[in-house]
Design a protein around this motif. Structure first.
Motif, PDB file in Angstrom:
ATOM      1  N   TYR A 288       0.826  -1.211   0.000  1.00 28.72           N
ATOM      2  CA  TYR A 288       0.000   0.000   0.000  1.00 28.72           C
ATOM      3  C   TYR A 288       0.860   1.261   0.000  1.00 28.72           C
ATOM      4  N   MET A 289       2.108   1.109   0.423  1.00 23.30           N
ATOM      5  CA  MET A 289       3.075   2.203   0.470  1.00 23.30           C
ATOM      6  C   MET A 289       2.641   3.333   1.408  1.00 23.30           C
ATOM      7  N   LEU A 290       1.806   3.018   2.379  1.00 17.87           N
ATOM      8  CA  LEU A 290       1.407   4.010   3.372  1.00 17.87           C
ATOM      9  C   LEU A 290       2.538   4.291   4.352  1.00 17.87           C
ATOM     10  N   ASP A 291       3.458   3.339   4.479  1.00 18.87           N
ATOM     11  CA  ASP A 291       4.608   3.513   5.369  1.00 18.87           C
ATOM     12  C   ASP A 291       5.886   3.565   4.544  1.00 18.87           C
ATOM     13  N   HIS A 292       5.835   4.288   3.438  1.00 20.33           N
ATOM     14  CA  HIS A 292       6.951   4.310   2.491  1.00 20.33           C
ATOM     15  C   HIS A 292       8.250   4.712   3.165  1.00 20.33           C
ATOM     16  N   SER A 293       8.259   5.853   3.877  1.00 19.95           N
ATOM     17  CA  SER A 293       9.457   6.325   4.570  1.00 19.95           C
ATOM     18  C   SER A 293       9.081   7.537   5.403  1.00 19.95           C
TER      19      SER A 293
END
Length: 304
Positions: free
Chosen positions: A144-149
């Protein structure tokens, strides 16, 4: 052809894809119910003179639709252990999309922020869903890339703060049609181009850099990969800058452009060093005839 193959893969493969889609639609329905109720009441001409049958019927239909959507997502609850972790992310993103839609439709001054939220929501949800359909072996909740960086989150917070601060202090800055139209075009084109790249690459696409070559890993040079070497990064780069043009954020336009360019330059150099090791002369030949896809990024070239 691409849509047909994507639909067939969806039907055959992934429970994760179905749960994500259902959750996203239920999230949209969360805002649909109160909105339809409110609109039906506010637009009624006979509300003060008679019993509001029209509003009641509208409310019942909305409640029924929402209940059906909820049942749709709750049915497979015991199918696999990550169900709720997947569903709650999709629900949140669906709710964000519907909330952004309402802001875009009903706000005269802040509608661009609503459209931006829609683009942001769909980007993150579709990253997971397309991966679930085309390459389920690499699927993770992090897709989901909600915690990408932390840097990604910080950049988003800064852009939101800039938008609302400028909207309150210098509202005329948010009304320029040219950057808004350009941003809409870049967000749409960037999103489509990135997802087309993911679909074209199929099992060869991964959200993380792979340091070891898989036995089924092949070099993709067809479709959008015949135009640029890293079309997924081309799309993301255009989308990221487009979001800030849409918001008419002059500071973040510059910041996003520089930060994204630096990120993709480093990422492309790292990936191409590995790809040359994986595919040897085949990648070197491909590299010499095809642009990297990000302006002023040459990539990793072997010195002869």
């Amino acid at each position: 052809m691409v849509l047909q193959s994507l639909g067939e893969a969806y039907l055959k493969r992934s429970t994760d894809a179905r749960v994500s889609l259902h959750g996203y639609l239920v999230g949209v329905g969360m805002t649909l119910l109160p909105t339809v109720l409110a609109c039906s009441i506010l637009t009624s001409n006979n509300y003060s003179n008679s019993f509001p049958w029209q509003q009641l019927l509208c409310g019942c239909l909305s409640a029924g639709l929402f209940a059906a959507l909820c049942r749709w997502i709750v049915l497979p609850v015991s199918s696999y252990p990550n169900y709720w972790e997947n569903a709650k992310r999709a629900l949140f993103l669906g709710w964000a999309f519907s909330s952004g839609t309402l802001l875009a439709v009903y706000s005269r001054d802040y509608w661009t922020f609503g459209v931006y939220i829609c683009y942001l929501s769909f980007f993150h949800w579709s990253e997971y869903w397309v991966t679930a359909v085309t390459n389920p072996a690499t699927l993770r909740l992090s897709s989901y890339m909600l915690d990408h960086s932390p840097e990604y989150h910080l950049a988003a917070l800064i852009s939101w703060a800039e938008f609302w601060l400028e909207a309150l202090l210098v509202p005329w800055l948010k009304s320029y049609s040219l950057p808004i139209a350009t941003g809409l075009a870049m967000c749409t084109a960037g999103e489509l181009f990135r997802k087309l790249a993911m679909i074209t690459a199929g099992r060869n696409f991964n959200h993380v850099v792979e340091h070891k070559k898989r036995t089924d890993h092949v070099l993709v040079t067809s479709g959008v990969y015949s135009w640029v070497r890293h079309p997924a990064y081309t799309g993301w780069f255009a989308w990221a800058i487009g979001t800030q043009l849409l918001l008419c954020n002059p500071v973040s336009i510059v910041g996003y452009t520089l930060a994204s360019w630096r990120f993709f330059r480093e990422r492309i150099n790292e990936e191409e060093r590995l790809l040359i090791n994986f595919f040897n002369q085949a990648y070197l030949d491909y590299q010499r005839t095809t642009w990297s896809g990000v302006p002023f990024v040459r990539g990793y070239f072997v010195r002869v």
